[in-house]
Design a protein around this motif. Sequence first.
Motif, PDB file in Angstrom:
ATOM      1  N   ASP A 119      -3.525   3.672  10.510  1.00  0.00           N
ATOM      2  CA  ASP A 119      -2.871   4.795   9.845  1.00  0.00           C
ATOM      3  C   ASP A 119      -3.848   5.930   9.700  1.00  0.00           C
ATOM      4  OD1 ASP A 119      -0.818   2.981   9.596  1.00  0.00           O
ATOM      5  OD2 ASP A 119      -1.200   2.559   7.463  1.00  0.00           O
ATOM      6  N   ARG A 141       1.507   6.357  11.421  1.00  0.00           N
ATOM      7  CA  ARG A 141       0.985   5.072  11.872  1.00  0.00           C
ATOM      8  C   ARG A 141       1.019   5.069  13.394  1.00  0.00           C
ATOM      9  NH1 ARG A 141       2.945   0.069   8.728  1.00  0.00           N
ATOM     10  NH2 ARG A 141       1.284   0.920   7.399  1.00  0.00           N
ATOM     11  N   ILE A 159       5.054   7.438   8.255  1.00  0.00           N
ATOM     12  CA  ILE A 159       5.085   6.442   7.170  1.00  0.00           C
ATOM     13  C   ILE A 159       4.814   7.124   5.830  1.00  0.00           C
ATOM     14  CG2 ILE A 159       4.388   4.546   8.667  1.00  0.00           C
ATOM     15  CD1 ILE A 159       1.561   4.832   7.444  1.00  0.00           C
ATOM     16  N   LYS A 212       6.895   8.245   3.565  1.00  0.00           N
ATOM     17  CA  LYS A 212       7.693   7.695   2.465  1.00  0.00           C
ATOM     18  C   LYS A 212       7.162   6.342   2.028  1.00  0.00           C
ATOM     19  CE  LYS A 212      12.023  10.052   3.605  1.00  0.00           C
ATOM     20  NZ  LYS A 212      13.455   9.888   3.948  1.00  0.00           N
ATOM     21  N   GLN A 213       6.716   5.534   3.002  1.00  0.00           N
ATOM     22  CA  GLN A 213       6.175   4.217   2.662  1.00  0.00           C
ATOM     23  C   GLN A 213       4.914   4.361   1.837  1.00  0.00           C
ATOM     24  OE1 GLN A 213       5.590   1.678   6.048  1.00  0.00           O
ATOM     25  NE2 GLN A 213       4.190   0.317   4.925  1.00  0.00           N
ATOM     26  N   ARG A 214       4.030   5.271   2.274  1.00  0.00           N
ATOM     27  CA  ARG A 214       2.789   5.472   1.520  1.00  0.00           C
ATOM     28  C   ARG A 214       3.080   6.023   0.127  1.00  0.00           C
ATOM     29  NH1 ARG A 214      -2.233   4.494   4.273  1.00  0.00           N
ATOM     30  NH2 ARG A 214      -3.107   5.395   2.380  1.00  0.00           N
ATOM     31  N   ALA A 234       5.786   5.447  -1.564  1.00  0.00           N
ATOM     32  CA  ALA A 234       6.317   4.342  -2.356  1.00  0.00           C
ATOM     33  C   ALA A 234       5.204   3.441  -2.851  1.00  0.00           C
ATOM     34  CB  ALA A 234       7.332   3.550  -1.532  1.00  0.00           C
ATOM     35  N   GLU A 235       4.202   3.210  -1.978  1.00  0.00           N
ATOM     36  CA  GLU A 235       3.079   2.371  -2.395  1.00  0.00           C
ATOM     37  C   GLU A 235       2.301   3.039  -3.521  1.00  0.00           C
ATOM     38  OE1 GLU A 235       0.915   1.775   1.161  1.00  0.00           O
ATOM     39  OE2 GLU A 235       2.318   0.309   2.008  1.00  0.00           O
TER      40      GLU A 235
END
Length: 870
Positions: free
Chosen positions: A201, A215, A238, A240-242, A244-245
């Motif tokens: 990433d 990514r 990614i 949104k994923q990051r 969210a994390e």
Amino acid sequence: MHDPAHFLPSFVWRADRDGTIRYANPWTSRYLGFPAAELVGLHWKTFVHPDDIDRVLDAVRQMRDGTLLGNVEVRLLRADGEYRWHVLHLQAELDANGRIGNTMGVATDVHEARHAWAMYEASERRLQAAFQGARMGAWEWDMKNRVVRMTSQLADLYGFPPGTDAIALSDLWDRVETEYRDLFQQKLDEALQHGGPFEFDFLLDGGSSSPRWLRMRGHAEFDDQGTLARVYGVSFDISKQRAAEEQLSLSERRYRALVQSTGALVWSAGPDGDIRPAGDDWSRFTGDEVVRLSDWGWLDYVHPDDRDSARQVWLDVLQRGTPGSSVFRLRRYDGQYRMVLAQAAPLFDSHGKLQEWFGTTTDVTAQYEAQAAIEARSLRLSVAIQAARLNIVTLDLASSTLSFEAGVEPPIDDGLTYDEALSRVHPDDRTTLERYVHSVAEGNDPRANFEFRLPNAGGEQWMQGSALLQRGTDGKPLRIIASVIDITERKQLELMLRDTDRRKDEFLAMLAHELRNPLAPLRTAIALLDKQPDPAVRSQELIDLMRRQVEHMTRIVDDLLEVSRITHGRIVLQLEPVLVGTAVYHAVEAIAAMAEARHQQLHVNVSDPTVWVSGDITRISQIFVNILNNASKYTPENGHITVTVEADGESVLIVTQDTGTGISAELLPKVFELFSQGERTLDRSSGGLGIGLSLVKKLVEMHNGTIALHSDGPNLGTTVTVRLPRLHHHERHSAVALSAPAPGRAPIAFRLLVVDDNRDAADSLAMLCESEGHAVRVAYSSAEALEAAPRFMPDVALLDIGLPDIDGYELAKQLRRKGDTRPLLIAITGYGQTEDRLRAQSAGFDYHFVKPVNIDSLLKLLASLTNPAP
């Protein structure tokens, strides 16, 4: 020799300037399904798809501008009815004047190729859509030329202008976030050294916008000399994923801060359930070292009554391996037990194996006490609602749905919409109820209760209630809350009272009519007596007329008094064995004159003349006379009345049937109610006072019997069935025989004092007594009576009670002092209730007569006296 086109496996035709086909090769004939000879003369539009004709015409128009060749894609109709795509090559021929004459067309089938291209385009669109939906782009690095080729989606991810499909490798690296470039280069070098697939990433420089995380997944390829030749792969967003994390990490930090701020005691436990309290909070709460609470030592601080249940709950949670909670009392440092809520959640590793338990223990004493108070208040409110039989109805104005909290069974199902609930309301009440609801919803104060009816299988259910509007914090209406109570019983009572009041008014009107009827002939008879010069002429006829009318009025008053006495339980039956047949025959004799006057036929059928009942002979006769009198009254002239007496082992049935006017279905259920009357006419040929049947029913029930009426409708007659308990032979006893009348003796003349403020009543009574040989003195007031009594010295005093100056009770006490027996006192009054008789007795009266006085009874009393003293 054949034309070369004759052998071509292609679509060939020739058409003139108007578009008429002049030649078609065999291939065309087979394709179109027409013989060549039939094709000649047809227009080429016959075989071209209607939507493609304009394109052919446009190609022909272009050839008019000097270009004699043209191509166009069209759909041609095949012999099986299917249109297939062809490329139509057109060539025009010029005539002698240089204008387009004939046109030759050669068509090549491109249907399959066009279909394949369409499939390819669809596949490409799906791929592009997949890339676009996944925020993913594909790329290829040419490491020798240092060039990157990419899809449009990747160009968009990196922020390159639309249409970018190739850039320098350096331009791609320049898009990496400045602070992240060294790490990006380091990770990339490590991945490329080993070859094969890789993934990592990195962060893009977002410029003015927020940074974007990508990514990268790729694969490196080397040439035969081991030199890196190309790298290809995909990159996807990614961000949104990051985010969210990051949010999850922030949430965890917030949760820990929140737990600490609530004062909860944090602890953990091993997979086997051994507790490990964390921090100094446990020591401050319990006042002991944390080590003493470890493992299962915490149970020593739990209230003895809660210890076993708390231990069992924890064991159950451990066995299930799922989150759980328990409420119990825990001892505090000051010795007080506090209500606490212990919550535990399992933590698993990446392989799903339980690592440990995480838990908190929170002091919830205040919440528990508040909840207990709320529950107690709710219980009291629920009991109050049930006691008051209230229904709480809430109308949510946003969703137009109703919810119910009922003290009794709800009148309407829970969860109804407003329209569904309104549809269940009686149609006559919907408009009024809806107007009330709208008024409340608009913020108005209706200042009154609302009422409505709910139809049901048993009839109608009356509801009454009041409502108020609840607003939100912004002042907007939220819901209407109403309290509704069932008032069906009250409404039915109101309707019954109204009906009773109506029937009472009708009864009073008819009573006035009935009383005026005999008064008219009485007044006429008096006028005739007054006008006749010789009183002896026709006097007997007039006296008989007046006697009949007085007796008629007396019966009316007696019926009223009978109903009152029976209603208040003041009648005591004098029971003795009664022959039913004899009682029936006596009743028939009593109304025989009435039936004869109306030319009615009476039939009596007594199957067993020895059937007995236990009853009051006077009341039994009263029952049958009333029933037969009604039958005769409501049966027209020349009608039939039948009385049948039947008996079984337990009962005696007396059935009276007539061919009279019958009873309507509306009146039939009410015929036994007091003042209930049938249809009346001005001549009184039908209808009644509404007393007779009510009196009969009460008398029958006093004899432990039943009475029923049946009628098929107006003018279809009426059947009355009386059922009385049968008296068997072994139950009968001899009736008391009346003693033989005493031998006649000469009447005794008395001095009679008659006192009445009604001069006519006093004078007429005095004249009657004088006709029997008595000496009579009349007084029209108490004062006159007290003045005349010492001189006249009466043997008997007949006193009116309702005197204007001194009432009859006080006058009696003054006329006859205590201990005296003279004069004998007789009360003449319009008051005949039991309390009136008792009051007269206490005042010293010896006898009591109710107006109008039964003359025969009074004269018999005077004749029976041997001396004035009782």
